[in-house]
Design a protein around this motif. Structure first.
Motif, PDB file in Angstrom:
ATOM      1  N   LYS A   1      13.820  57.599  30.233  1.00 31.71           N
ATOM      2  CA  LYS A   1      12.512  57.015  30.588  1.00 31.71           C
ATOM      3  C   LYS A   1      12.534  55.489  30.439  1.00 31.71           C
ATOM      4  O   LYS A   1      13.356  54.926  29.701  1.00 31.71           O
ATOM      5  CB  LYS A   1      11.403  57.607  29.728  1.00 31.71           C
ATOM      6  CG  LYS A   1      11.531  57.370  28.230  1.00 31.71           C
ATOM      7  CD  LYS A   1      10.347  58.011  27.492  1.00 31.71           C
ATOM      8  CE  LYS A   1      10.339  57.647  26.015  1.00 31.71           C
ATOM      9  NZ  LYS A   1      11.505  58.178  25.278  1.00 31.71           N
ATOM     10  N   TRP A   2      11.617  54.868  31.152  1.00 32.80           N
ATOM     11  CA  TRP A   2      11.471  53.417  31.076  1.00 32.80           C
ATOM     12  C   TRP A   2      10.626  53.043  29.866  1.00 32.80           C
ATOM     13  O   TRP A   2       9.662  53.732  29.531  1.00 32.80           O
ATOM     14  CB  TRP A   2      10.809  52.884  32.356  1.00 32.80           C
ATOM     15  CG  TRP A   2      11.731  52.950  33.542  1.00 32.80           C
ATOM     16  CD1 TRP A   2      11.766  53.910  34.507  1.00 32.80           C
ATOM     17  CD2 TRP A   2      12.762  52.012  33.869  1.00 32.80           C
ATOM     18  NE1 TRP A   2      12.763  53.645  35.405  1.00 32.80           N
ATOM     19  CE2 TRP A   2      13.386  52.480  35.042  1.00 32.80           C
ATOM     20  CE3 TRP A   2      13.227  50.826  33.289  1.00 32.80           C
ATOM     21  CZ2 TRP A   2      14.453  51.807  35.646  1.00 32.80           C
ATOM     22  CZ3 TRP A   2      14.280  50.149  33.887  1.00 32.80           C
ATOM     23  CH2 TRP A   2      14.876  50.630  35.050  1.00 32.80           C
TER      24      TRP A   2
ATOM     25  N   GLU B   1      18.775  45.124  38.665  1.00 35.15           N
ATOM     26  CA  GLU B   1      18.967  46.235  37.737  1.00 35.15           C
ATOM     27  C   GLU B   1      20.461  46.426  37.535  1.00 35.15           C
ATOM     28  O   GLU B   1      21.242  46.387  38.492  1.00 35.15           O
ATOM     29  CB  GLU B   1      18.341  47.517  38.296  1.00 35.15           C
ATOM     30  CG  GLU B   1      18.439  48.696  37.315  1.00 35.15           C
ATOM     31  CD  GLU B   1      17.821  49.983  37.860  1.00 35.15           C
ATOM     32  OE1 GLU B   1      18.059  51.048  37.238  1.00 35.15           O
ATOM     33  OE2 GLU B   1      17.137  49.949  38.901  1.00 35.15           O
TER      34      GLU B   1
ATOM     35  N   VAL C   1      13.250  52.191  39.741  1.00 34.11           N
ATOM     36  CA  VAL C   1      12.140  51.534  39.047  1.00 34.11           C
ATOM     37  C   VAL C   1      10.831  52.008  39.684  1.00 34.11           C
ATOM     38  O   VAL C   1      10.631  51.810  40.890  1.00 34.11           O
ATOM     39  CB  VAL C   1      12.251  50.001  39.147  1.00 34.11           C
ATOM     40  CG1 VAL C   1      11.058  49.321  38.467  1.00 34.11           C
ATOM     41  CG2 VAL C   1      13.568  49.522  38.531  1.00 34.11           C
TER      42      VAL C   1
ATOM     43  N   ARG D   1      14.331  50.914  45.057  1.00 30.94           N
ATOM     44  CA  ARG D   1      14.443  52.322  44.653  1.00 30.94           C
ATOM     45  C   ARG D   1      15.473  53.062  45.519  1.00 30.94           C
ATOM     46  O   ARG D   1      16.236  53.888  45.005  1.00 30.94           O
ATOM     47  CB  ARG D   1      13.072  53.004  44.730  1.00 30.94           C
ATOM     48  CG  ARG D   1      12.112  52.553  43.622  1.00 30.94           C
ATOM     49  CD  ARG D   1      10.858  53.384  43.560  1.00 30.94           C
ATOM     50  NE  ARG D   1       9.988  53.178  44.709  1.00 30.94           N
ATOM     51  CZ  ARG D   1       9.150  52.140  44.840  1.00 30.94           C
ATOM     52  NH1 ARG D   1       9.093  51.210  43.893  1.00 30.94           N
ATOM     53  NH2 ARG D   1       8.373  52.034  45.893  1.00 30.94           N
TER      54      ARG D   1
ATOM     55  N   CYS E   1      12.986  45.214  31.248  1.00 32.58           N
ATOM     56  CA  CYS E   1      12.576  46.552  30.836  1.00 32.58           C
ATOM     57  C   CYS E   1      13.813  47.441  30.765  1.00 32.58           C
ATOM     58  O   CYS E   1      14.662  47.415  31.667  1.00 32.58           O
ATOM     59  CB  CYS E   1      11.562  47.121  31.831  1.00 32.58           C
ATOM     60  SG  CYS E   1      10.804  48.663  31.286  1.00 32.58           S
ATOM     61  N   TRP E   2      13.931  48.231  29.706  1.00 23.84           N
ATOM     62  CA  TRP E   2      15.079  49.115  29.498  1.00 23.84           C
ATOM     63  C   TRP E   2      14.761  50.542  29.936  1.00 23.84           C
ATOM     64  O   TRP E   2      13.650  51.035  29.736  1.00 23.84           O
ATOM     65  CB  TRP E   2      15.457  49.154  28.017  1.00 23.84           C
ATOM     66  CG  TRP E   2      16.354  48.046  27.572  1.00 23.84           C
ATOM     67  CD1 TRP E   2      15.974  46.813  27.126  1.00 23.84           C
ATOM     68  CD2 TRP E   2      17.787  48.082  27.496  1.00 23.84           C
ATOM     69  NE1 TRP E   2      17.084  46.077  26.779  1.00 23.84           N
ATOM     70  CE2 TRP E   2      18.205  46.837  26.991  1.00 23.84           C
ATOM     71  CE3 TRP E   2      18.745  49.051  27.796  1.00 23.84           C
ATOM     72  CZ2 TRP E   2      19.557  46.526  26.790  1.00 23.84           C
ATOM     73  CZ3 TRP E   2      20.085  48.749  27.594  1.00 23.84           C
ATOM     74  CH2 TRP E   2      20.489  47.499  27.110  1.00 23.84           C
ATOM     75  N   TYR E   3      15.761  51.182  30.497  1.00 22.23           N
ATOM     76  CA  TYR E   3      15.698  52.620  30.755  1.00 22.23           C
ATOM     77  C   TYR E   3      16.651  53.299  29.776  1.00 22.23           C
ATOM     78  O   TYR E   3      17.863  53.089  29.833  1.00 22.23           O
ATOM     79  CB  TYR E   3      16.127  52.923  32.194  1.00 22.23           C
ATOM     80  CG  TYR E   3      16.106  54.394  32.557  1.00 22.23           C
ATOM     81  CD1 TYR E   3      14.958  54.991  33.065  1.00 22.23           C
ATOM     82  CD2 TYR E   3      17.240  55.194  32.391  1.00 22.23           C
ATOM     83  CE1 TYR E   3      14.928  56.332  33.405  1.00 22.23           C
ATOM     84  CE2 TYR E   3      17.222  56.538  32.720  1.00 22.23           C
ATOM     85  CZ  TYR E   3      16.071  57.101  33.228  1.00 22.23           C
ATOM     86  OH  TYR E   3      16.054  58.430  33.563  1.00 22.23           O
ATOM     87  N   ARG E   4      16.087  54.072  28.855  1.00 22.97           N
ATOM     88  CA  ARG E   4      16.889  54.776  27.844  1.00 22.97           C
ATOM     89  C   ARG E   4      16.312  56.173  27.632  1.00 22.97           C
ATOM     90  O   ARG E   4      15.104  56.367  27.751  1.00 22.97           O
ATOM     91  CB  ARG E   4      16.867  54.040  26.497  1.00 22.97           C
ATOM     92  CG  ARG E   4      17.566  52.688  26.458  1.00 22.97           C
ATOM     93  CD  ARG E   4      17.578  52.175  25.011  1.00 22.97           C
ATOM     94  NE  ARG E   4      18.281  50.924  24.840  1.00 22.97           N
ATOM     95  CZ  ARG E   4      17.691  49.761  24.563  1.00 22.97           C
ATOM     96  NH1 ARG E   4      16.365  49.702  24.463  1.00 22.97           N
ATOM     97  NH2 ARG E   4      18.400  48.669  24.388  1.00 22.97           N
TER      98      ARG E   4
ATOM     99  N   GLU F   1      22.025  54.303  30.715  1.00 24.19           N
ATOM    100  CA  GLU F   1      21.095  53.254  30.303  1.00 24.19           C
ATOM    101  C   GLU F   1      21.129  52.114  31.314  1.00 24.19           C
ATOM    102  O   GLU F   1      22.205  51.725  31.786  1.00 24.19           O
ATOM    103  CB  GLU F   1      21.448  52.716  28.910  1.00 24.19           C
ATOM    104  CG  GLU F   1      21.258  53.727  27.795  1.00 24.19           C
ATOM    105  CD  GLU F   1      21.372  53.090  26.413  1.00 24.19           C
ATOM    106  OE1 GLU F   1      21.692  51.886  26.325  1.00 24.19           O
ATOM    107  OE2 GLU F   1      21.123  53.800  25.424  1.00 24.19           O
TER     108      GLU F   1
ATOM    109  N   ALA G   1      18.743  54.550  37.799  1.00 20.73           N
ATOM    110  CA  ALA G   1      17.357  54.987  37.597  1.00 20.73           C
ATOM    111  C   ALA G   1      16.424  54.155  38.467  1.00 20.73           C
ATOM    112  O   ALA G   1      16.361  52.931  38.312  1.00 20.73           O
ATOM    113  CB  ALA G   1      16.967  54.828  36.132  1.00 20.73           C
TER     114      ALA G   1
END
Length: 340
Positions: free
Chosen positions: A29-30, A129, A94, A83, A23-26, A143, A92
């Motif tokens: 937001k996820w 991550e 999760v 986290r 899953c990408w964080y960009r 990102e 970021a």
């Protein structure tokens, strides 16, 4: 189920499985969960993970129980620790629900690699991550990629639940005071490789690190937490440099359930003369009993096990935790998540 595998003799290493999840964080937001069958990641050569160590990970396990059900042990605790690690090095975090969904999804997708009950083997789950932004200046990535891979691993104690010897080496520190010790970042493990290999070359299973500030108190034991039994009490080091072990937390609860007093406090090296049992505890082994602790700087040898056997308290705690993980005993604390 993958019946060709010799489950009982698998190593604690990487074996390819069918799928991993990502899953990408960009843009703050996820995104959506992606399923991949590739075991490689396309990463920019200037990514912060490669240059500045923006990388965190976790380790947990799934077990096929006596009743045939698949259980993931303490999923929520591992998600919470991930986290905390993310916040510690400005990544970021999760979200709890995303972590849970991805763990359960990757376990279900690779169900045929979950070892059968009775083999002593389990499915190791490795969430990680990494910072993906390309930049040369030292600053946080914007990102991130979060992914989870799984691999079956064999029983930790292939030759039986027997004590091993560990050593104290004051020339090495695992982490610095007020540093990254309480977070599960790759750099902590890189810092321990030289000491660990030196210990192995001398015939020891692990290094028992002392606190990095005063070299007076016990810290971590290789990549694991340390606990001992003294005067009938379960004692384990208290330190900001120690990664809060989910396994240690679980064993402390079980010890209290058994009526054993638990103390999380500073433990001096000299106290090792008065302990009756000791073990390193973590996801891989649950509890790895200690037979002897050799202080290589002073020449002192602390004999913990005089008969070459694991102590009664360590054995009882190990058996109890394993029984809960495999569904042999009631999960009164709600630690297991059943994979439907």
């Amino acid at each position: 189920m993958n019946n060709e595998l010799d489950w009982a003799h698998l190593s604690f290493g990487y074996m390819p499985t069918d799928y991993n999840v990502r899953c990408w964080y960009r843009n703050g937001k996820w995104g959506e969960i992606e399923v991949s069958s590739s075991d490689t990641v396309n990463i920019h050569m200037a990514a912060t993970a490669l240059h500045y160590g923006q990388e965190i990970f976790e380790g947990l396990k799934a077990f096929r129980g006596k009743d045939g059900k698949i259980r993931v042990f303490r999923l929520e605790e591992n998600g919470a620790r991930l986290r905390r690690s993310a916040e510690g090095i400005m990544m970021a975090p999760v979200p709890e629900e995303l972590f849970r969904e991805m763990v359960l999804k990757v376990v279900k997708l690779n169900e045929r690699f979950i070892p059968p009950y009775g083999s002593g083997a389990s499915l190791y789950i490795r969430p990680l991550e990494i910072g993906m932004s390309a930049q040369v200046g030292v600053k946080p990535s914007t990102e991130f990629m979060f992914m989870i891979l799984v691999t079956p691993v064999g029983p930790y104690f292939k030759e039986g639940f027997k004590p091993t010897n560990i050593c104290i080496m004051r020339e090495f520190d695992r982490v610095a005071p007020k540093g990254t010790g309480q977070w599960k970042v790759g750099g902590n493990y890189a810092a321990s490789i030289l000491a660990g290999e030196r210990a192995h070359s001398l015939g020891y299973s692990a290094v028992l690190y002392l606190d990095p500030k005063e070299k007076k108190y016990l810290d971590e034991c290789g990549p694991a937490n340390f606990f001992a039994i003294k005067d009938g009490k379960y004692i384990t080091p208290a330190s900001e440099s120690i990664l809060p072990s989910v396994t240690n937390k679980s064993l402390m609860q079980l010890a209290e359930d058994m009526g054993i007093e638990v103390e999380r406090r500073h433990i001096t090296v000299d106290e090792l003369a008065d302990i009756t049992e000791a073990a390193a505890c973590g996801t891989a082994a649950v509890a790895s009993p200690v037979g002897e602790i050799d202080d290589l700087d002073t020449g002192k040898k602390y004999i913990v096990s005089k008969n070459g056997e694991a102590g009664p308290v360590t054995t009882a705690l190990y058996n109890k935790l394993r029984a809960i993980q495999y569904g042999e005993e009631e999960d009164v604390h709600g630690w297991n998540t059943i994979v439907e």
